[in-house]
Write a protein that holds these residues in place. Structure first.
Motif: not given
Length: 51
Positions: A41-42, A29-34
């Motif tokens: 983009i959201p 999730f941290e990578s996706i957030e980055s």
């Protein structure tokens, strides 16, 4: 932006990014957030398969 440039901005390896792009590795999730922050983009857009 090249894959190399994007990986550098995220401070991840090009190999990891390539595996994620090809669906061979799942990002945290941290990578996706980055990814979201870097691309401006959201997070939800990564999971919207309607378009």
């Amino acid at each position: 932006m090249t894959q190399e440039q994007f990986a550098e901005l995220l401070d991840i390896s090009v190999d990891f990014l390539s595996l994620v792009e090809r669906g061979l590795n799942a990002p945290s999730f941290e990578s996706i957030e980055s990814f979201s922050i870097t691309l401006g983009i959201p997070v939800r857009d990564f999971f919207d398969f309607t378009s």
